[in-house]
Write an enzyme that holds these catalytic residues in place. Structure first.
Site: not given
Lengths: 76, 691
Positions: B420, B491
């Site tokens: 990321e 998540h």
């Protein structure tokens, strides 16, 4: 007139002690000329003049001063 | 300037001709100028002439000096807080540099950045980071833009050996290798990471060995040797320019000064420091020039005198300039000053949608997001998408790029490594070069991996550069629970409060497919970094008629999803639907609830909120994010401050429980507000009695 102050020389520094004047009170100094020796963080460093002119001491040998405090004046 | 070899017929001629390819005089001029700046800063600080933060690069002058003849101002430079020497060699003007260091309004970056955040796009100095290693991912983005546009520009990122330990550098090296980007990773190995020496922080024997691991070219050179450094830099730059990059270039040197400040505290062992002083590059270059009869000592002295005079002139000029004024405080945070979260602001300035007319189709939110990207990419070739798995197949894990790679090609839909920091950094760099990148972060929970790039670089670059550059990128982030639950603690989170705490970002959170398209279109066209939060729960379940064309909804305009007179619910994202369901239940009980969908959390449409609460005189702020320190607290307290006398009771907040989100569905179901709980809360507000 230029005010000479205790410089911030390193991140951990908060104060410095004047251990010797190289330039006498009332003498004429040149820019870059060593003015005094300062002790801080267990080391000693020569401090050079930021300007040219007549020097007036504002602190005595042996004095411990905080960063930013007045050490001397230089009158062009 | 290239000096021709002197064929004098004596013993020196062989040596001279063997270095005829090296522009030693040009290198010396750069060294001399760098050294003059370094000495002047150290003298000025130690003498009390001025005070600013300074990280000396004493001893490292040759590296950028010998690199410089290989670059033009069109090449990009990203450097670090110790990179004043890099800037000078790149051509950054001395007056602007000193004015910046001294916090003057006419500084290169209006005194808002300082030397640790210097930006001067005119000379190719694109960004300076004070976060160790964070420049490398951004240099990739600049290189990506250079390559995409078919130019031969090279991107150089300079960093110290301390930065070789941090993840950003590793992610960047890997991505650059995978994409064959024209980046020179210039490691100025000065042997000491701040105060910690090699091998105290690494077992790597030679940093250049790491290049092998990334499958890229590595070069190791004595950074203090002007000839070797010039040739190595030329090799590295030429390799990148000819499309065979990236290159990892390790230039070995020694930092002769302190990590910070001008005190004579170096922390190297005395013998090592003495040896390094003897190998100092400037006197070495002088000797080489004189021995080879390229110039005389007097000529070199004249260059030094000129450097010193230029630097003194710049300092004298800068000291005479006005300090940056307080009225600059709120400038350069955003393109538009109305973006500030100001309750007194009369936003929305622009309320109308555009492109809503014309054909529509039923789309899911994922399809609408895909459509917005499709339209933007068709309109502007420089709109690109970077993210994990965004290529076909699968076209994004939520199919938000389905078919786009097939349509626009692999140079515009760029599937990335799972990294990321590299993704966001590449987006920032491409945006700095003027492109319009859309970066996808698969789950909001991964924001923690790349928050430095978002918070310290994307968000702050406009401000730190005094408006000289900005980052027009869109970061799409999927978050919250999925429709079936069970995504667990890593998540399922709603982390908008992390982002809303960072000046410089815009944060958008749609609740319907139609609005997702219109708002995303506006994000892509916005000149500020926008974070577009998508509810996993809605991606495939929320469907509606969506305009097919260039449909836009302006940012910063809330939408009243249900009109009512008894109670205002202020919410956003998937919680809008929980609020609407609760409102229907209460309608049967004779309670008339108004649901305000913020849509855009920043810029924030306070006026619509106030109008609603002024009418109903009761307010519930609702979100899935943890209630404690959540965005709802900000909204609730602002309503209370502005409308205290008009309220029938205290503003109520509802949000996620202060626990990690559980895997077990029974637990997850009660950790975030659902329609039944929202209904209960509304009922309580209505029955507790008005004051």
């Amino acid at each position: 007139m230029v005010t000479v102050t205790v410089p911030l020389l390193s991140m951990g520094m908060s104060e410095g002690k004047i251990v010797e004047w190289f330039a006498e009170n009332g003498s004429v100094v040149a820019e870059g000329q060593p003015l005094y020796a300062m002790e801080f963080e267990k080391s000693v460093m020569d401090i050079e003049s930021p300007a040219a002119g007549t020097l007036t001491h504002k602190a005595e040998v042996g004095t411990t001063l905080p960063v930013g405090a007045e050490v001397a004046e230089i009158t062009p | 300037m290239n000096q021709p070899a002197r064929n004098t017929g004596n013993a020196r001629s062989a040596a001279a001709s063997s270095i005829a390819d090296v522009p030693l005089m040009e290198i010396y001029r750069h060294q001399s100028r760098i050294s003059a700046v370094d000495i002047a800063i150290r003298q000025g600080i130690s003498g009390g002439k001025f005070q600013f933060n300074y990280w000396p690069m004493t001893g490292q002058e040759n590296i950028p000096a010998a690199l410089a003849p290989n670059l033009t101002k069109n090449d990009y430079l990203v450097t670090t807080y110790r990179g004043v020497h890099d800037h000078i060699a790149k051509g950054v003007p001395l007056r602007g540099l000193f004015a910046e260091a001294l916090g003057r309004a006419v500084g290169l970056n209006k005194g808002k950045g300082g030397t640790a955040h210097l930006t001067d796009p005119g000379t190719g100095s694109m960004l300076t980071t004070a976060i160790v290693g964070s420049g490398a991912p951004i240099a990739n983005g600049l290189a990506l833009a250079a390559k995409f546009r078919g130019t031969d520009r090279v991107s150089v990122v300079s960093f110290g050996d301390g930065a070789t330990s941090i993840g950003a550098v590793h992610e960047a090296l890997n991505l650059a290798g995978a994409w064959k980007l024209p980046v020179v990773f210039l490691l100025q190995n000065n042997g000491i990471g701040e105060y910690t020496l090699v091998p105290g922080y690494t077992a790597t024997r030679q940093f250049v060995d790491r290049a092998v691991g990334y499958g890229i070219k590595g070069i190791r050179v004595d950074g203090n040797d002007p000839v070797a450094m010039y040739r190595a830099a030329k090799d590295a730059v030429d390799t990148c320019r000819s499309g065979n990059g990236p290159v990892f270039l390790e230039a070995v040197t020694t930092r002769l000064g302190a990590h910070y400040g001008v005190a004579p505290t170096n922390h190297l062992p005395k013998e090592q420091l003495d040896a390094a002083k003897a190998a100092e590059p400037i006197s070495r270059t002088r000797r080489l020039i004189i021995e080879n009869a390229i110039a005389t000592a007097e000529q070199l002295d004249a260059i030094d005198a000129e450097s010193k005079a230029d630097v003194q002139e710049a300092i004298t000029w800068a000291l005479a300039q006005e300090p940056t004024e307080v009225n600059e405080t709120f400038k350069d945070v955003y393109t538009d000053s109305t973006t500030f979260p100001d309750p007194a602001s009369k936003r929305p300035a622009v309320a109308s949608e555009t492109g809503a007319e014309g054909p529509t189709a039923v789309m899911s939110m994922a399809e609408a997001i895909c459509s917005a990207q499709d339209v933007a990419m068709a309109a502007n070739r420089e709109v690109i998408v970077l993210g994990e798995d965004v290529g076909d197949p699968p076209g994004g894990v939520y199919l938000t790029q389905k078919g786009l790679q097939a349509k626009y090609g692999a140079d515009r839909i760029l599937p990335t490594p799972i990294a990321e920091t590299a993704i966001i950094g590449a987006g920032i760099g491409a945006a700095l070069a003027g492109m319009r990148p859309i970066c996808e972060i698969m789950f909001s929970d991964f924001l923690g991996v790349c928050i430095d790039q978002i918070a310290n670089h994307a968000a702050k670059q406009r401000y730190m550069s005094g408006g000289k550059s900005h980052v027009p990128m869109t970061i799409r982030v999927m978050g919250g629970p999925n429709p079936f639950g069970g995504n667990g603690a890593q998540h399922s989170q709603s982390l908008e409060s992390w982002l809303l705490h960072i000046p410089g970002l815009k944060v958008i959170y749609p609740s319907t497919a139609r609005e997702a398209k219109g708002l995303l279109a506006s994000c892509i066209l916005d000149d500020d970094p926008t974070v577009f939060l998508e509810s996993c729960k809605l991606m495939h379940t929320n469907k509606g008629q969506v305009p097919l064309g260039d449909f836009r909804i302006p940012l910063g305009v809330a939408d009243v999803k249900r009109k009512g007179k008894d109670l205002s619910v202020i919410t956003y994202g998937w919680q809008v639907h929980e609020a609407l369901a609760a409102a229907e239940t209460l309608a049967a009980e004779g309670i008339d609830v108004e649901v305000v969908d913020l849509r855009s959390l920043l810029p924030l449409d306070y006026q619509t909120v106030f109008e609603s609460v002024r009418k109903t005189r009761r307010a519930l702020v609702l979100h899935a994010a943890t209630r404690f320190c959540g965005f709802g607290a900000e909204i609730a307290s602002t309503i209370a401050e502005v409308m205290h006398g008009e309220l029938k009771g205290p503003v109520r907040r509802m949000g996620g429980e202060f626990t990690p989100i559980a895997f077990a569905k029974a637990l997850e179901a009660v950790q975030m507000p659902r329609a039944a709980a929202v209904t209960d809360a509304m009922r309580q507000i209505m029955t507790r009695g008005d004051r």
